[in-house]
Design a protein around this motif. Structure first.
Motif, mmCIF file in Angstrom:
data_model
loop_
_atom_site.group_PDB
_atom_site.id
_atom_site.type_symbol
_atom_site.label_atom_id
_atom_site.label_comp_id
_atom_site.label_asym_id
_atom_site.label_seq_id
_atom_site.Cartn_x
_atom_site.Cartn_y
_atom_site.Cartn_z
ATOM 1 N N ALA A 49 0.580 -0.985 0.391
ATOM 2 C CA ALA A 49 -0.406 -0.158 0.230
ATOM 3 C C ALA A 49 0.437 1.562 0.075
ATOM 4 O O ALA A 49 0.317 2.517 -0.839
ATOM 5 N N LEU A 50 1.667 1.227 0.809
ATOM 6 C CA LEU A 50 3.320 2.453 0.581
ATOM 7 C C LEU A 50 3.748 2.499 -0.457
ATOM 8 O O LEU A 50 4.098 3.853 -1.033
ATOM 9 N N THR A 51 4.112 1.491 -0.340
ATOM 10 C CA THR A 51 5.295 1.668 -1.762
ATOM 11 C C THR A 51 5.069 1.243 -3.975
ATOM 12 O O THR A 51 5.614 1.753 -5.025
ATOM 13 N N ILE A 52 3.437 0.985 -3.494
ATOM 14 C CA ILE A 52 2.615 1.059 -4.936
ATOM 15 C C ILE A 52 2.145 2.594 -4.971
ATOM 16 O O ILE A 52 2.261 3.172 -5.487
ATOM 17 N N PRO A 53 0.719 1.915 -4.234
ATOM 18 C CA PRO A 53 -0.689 3.592 -4.444
ATOM 19 C C PRO A 53 0.305 4.844 -3.817
ATOM 20 O O PRO A 53 -0.246 6.140 -4.543
ATOM 21 N N ASP A 100 11.598 3.243 5.879
ATOM 22 C CA ASP A 100 12.923 3.141 5.538
ATOM 23 C C ASP A 100 13.215 2.312 4.741
ATOM 24 O O ASP A 100 14.726 2.392 3.597
ATOM 25 N N PHE A 101 13.178 0.846 4.602
ATOM 26 C CA PHE A 101 13.740 -0.430 3.803
ATOM 27 C C PHE A 101 13.383 0.412 2.618
ATOM 28 O O PHE A 101 13.762 0.272 1.713
ATOM 29 N N SER A 102 11.785 0.375 2.250
ATOM 30 C CA SER A 102 11.413 1.073 1.248
ATOM 31 C C SER A 102 12.544 1.373 0.091
ATOM 32 O O SER A 102 11.990 1.506 -0.812
ATOM 33 N N PHE A 103 12.729 2.851 0.896
ATOM 34 C CA PHE A 103 12.960 4.057 0.556
ATOM 35 C C PHE A 103 14.708 3.238 0.279
ATOM 36 O O PHE A 103 15.299 3.715 -1.512
ATOM 37 N N SER A 104 15.378 2.587 0.753
ATOM 38 C CA SER A 104 16.716 1.911 0.416
ATOM 39 C C SER A 104 16.458 1.487 -0.602
ATOM 40 O O SER A 104 17.629 1.339 -0.939
ATOM 41 N N LYS A 105 15.456 0.883 -0.646
ATOM 42 C CA LYS A 105 15.668 0.665 -2.420
ATOM 43 C C LYS A 105 15.288 0.262 -3.458
ATOM 44 O O LYS A 105 14.650 0.098 -4.457
ATOM 45 N N ALA A 163 13.288 9.169 2.877
ATOM 46 C CA ALA A 163 12.277 8.379 3.494
ATOM 47 C C ALA A 163 10.816 9.417 3.522
ATOM 48 O O ALA A 163 9.709 8.314 4.120
ATOM 49 N N ASP A 164 11.061 10.854 4.153
ATOM 50 C CA ASP A 164 10.104 11.159 4.798
ATOM 51 C C ASP A 164 9.306 11.380 3.893
ATOM 52 O O ASP A 164 7.646 12.423 3.810
ATOM 53 N N ALA A 165 9.306 11.983 2.523
ATOM 54 C CA ALA A 165 8.764 12.083 0.724
ATOM 55 C C ALA A 165 6.861 12.043 0.413
ATOM 56 O O ALA A 165 6.164 13.107 1.013
ATOM 57 N N VAL A 166 6.953 9.832 1.368
ATOM 58 C CA VAL A 166 5.811 9.940 1.158
ATOM 59 C C VAL A 166 5.256 10.291 2.562
ATOM 60 O O VAL A 166 5.838 9.250 3.626
#
Length: 360
Positions: free
Chosen positions: A100-104, A310-315, A324-327
């Motif tokens: 939900a965080l990384t796609i939409p 944090d993990f998602s942004f790092s990838k 990582a704060d952008a979303v």
């Protein structure tokens, strides 16, 4: 059990425009009032109540109560179900917190998680042949679906032993191929989810050295709805909550009726009642709305989503973002994480609260 983010290429397609340009601080006030809604779902033990509820007439019962129509639509590929939601084909979708965080959300689509349905409580695991400790993973090649909840679980496992992802080499392997890959004598380690995990666990010398049961509440399964649609049509949220908790009450019963409901869910999932019941033992279902509200309101959710983002942004999954704060994410009680001016993922406990109070 399909619970993956998908490839970086799919993420890039979803967020082909800069996220910062597409995000907004509030849902579109011009969303239309509708009477018919489409909800996407894919096969996973914690999501089988949705198609069963449609089959059993529970969906129609609650939709009729609010004068609307709800179509529960199966998509065979989980990633594609989220893609279709992101593209506007669905008004809502069953999805993990990470996806939900990384796609939409990362792509700029304002999304509200209105039902915290369950968390993986052993449905995901890290396997290692010939050893029985996370520390023994150091230097190993590890087969998994990269950029998925498996990748996140591996990071959490390594961290528990003072290691990091740089201490191992990951080998991107589809969920369809991972059982065969792990059966090779050359493959020593893998991360997978059920039902593949249960098959792989039975291979000679295979040991589960870490599982999602050790990070309870971090791999969450949600019902997410387009925020603008929800704002214009609150009846949709009320009906979905009513459907979920009525179905939960039925499937948790230990009498003949409950057994019959679970057997029907197993059939819809393409498995046997025994296998389905076993999958439910490693799925922590929030069958009581008060418990789901408590989970959504807990500071632990903010901690979890901090780790996930944090993990998602790092990838590189926040395309176009400089940090990582952008979303931005919003939580019950006015708490926010990330940029409060660009909130695109909202944990909304209001419909679960109505259910808990018996006011649906």
């Amino acid at each position: 059990m399909m619970k993956m983010i998908g490839t970086a290429g799919k993420i890039a397609l979803l967020a082909s425009t800069l996220m910062m340009a597409s995000c907004s601080s509030a849902p579109d006030a011009g969303a239309e009032k509708k009477t018919e809604f489409n909800i996407g779902w894919s096969i996973y033990a914690g999501w089988m109540p949705w198609p069963y509820a449609q089959q059993a007439g529970i969906v129609k019962k609650w939709a009729d109560k609010y004068g609307i129509k709800i179509n529960i639509v199966q998509v065979n590929d989980y990633v594609e179900s989220v893609n279709q939601y992101n593209a506007g084909k669905f008004d809502g979708v069953t999805v993990t917190n990470m996806d939900a965080l990384t796609i939409p959300a990362a792509g700029g689509k304002d999304t509200s998680a209105i039902i915290v349905g369950d968390y993986s409580n052993g449905n995901d695991g890290v396997l290692l042949k010939g050893a029985n400790s996370v520390s023994a993973l150091k230097g190993k090649q590890i087969y998994l679906v990269e950029l998925s909840v498996s990748h996140y679980l591996l990071a959490r496992a390594l961290g528990s032993a003072g290691l990091s992802l740089s201490d191992v080499k990951t080998v991107n392997t589809s969920d369809a191929d991972i059982v065969g890959a792990f059966s090779s004598p050359d493959a020593q380690a893998a991360v997978a989810w059920n039902p593949q995990l249960s098959v792989m666990r039975g291979q000679p010398s295979a040991n589960e050295v870490f599982s999602s049961a050790q990070i309870p509440g971090e791999i969450l399964d949600l019902m997410a709805v387009d925020t603008a649609t929800l704002k214009a049509n609150p009846a949709l949220g009320k009906a979905l909550a009513g459907i979920w908790y009525e179905t939960m009450a039925l499937m948790k019963r230990q009498d003949a009726q409950g057994k019959e409901a679970r057997a029907a869910m197993a059939k819809l999932a393409g498995t046997t009642p025994d296998v389905f019941d076993k999958q439910l033992t490693t799925t922590f279902l929030y069958d009581q709305p008060a418990a789901a509200v408590a989970a959504a309101d807990s500071p632990a959710l903010v901690t979890t989503m901090t780790r996930v983002r944090d993990f998602s942004f790092s990838k590189g999954l926040f395309k176009g973002a400089s940090s990582a704060d952008a979303v931005g994410m919003a939580f019950p009680g006015g708490k926010t994480l990330g940029d409060p001016a660009h909130v695109t993922l909202r944990f909304d406990d209001s419909f679960m609260k109505l259910a808990a109070a018996g006011k649906l």
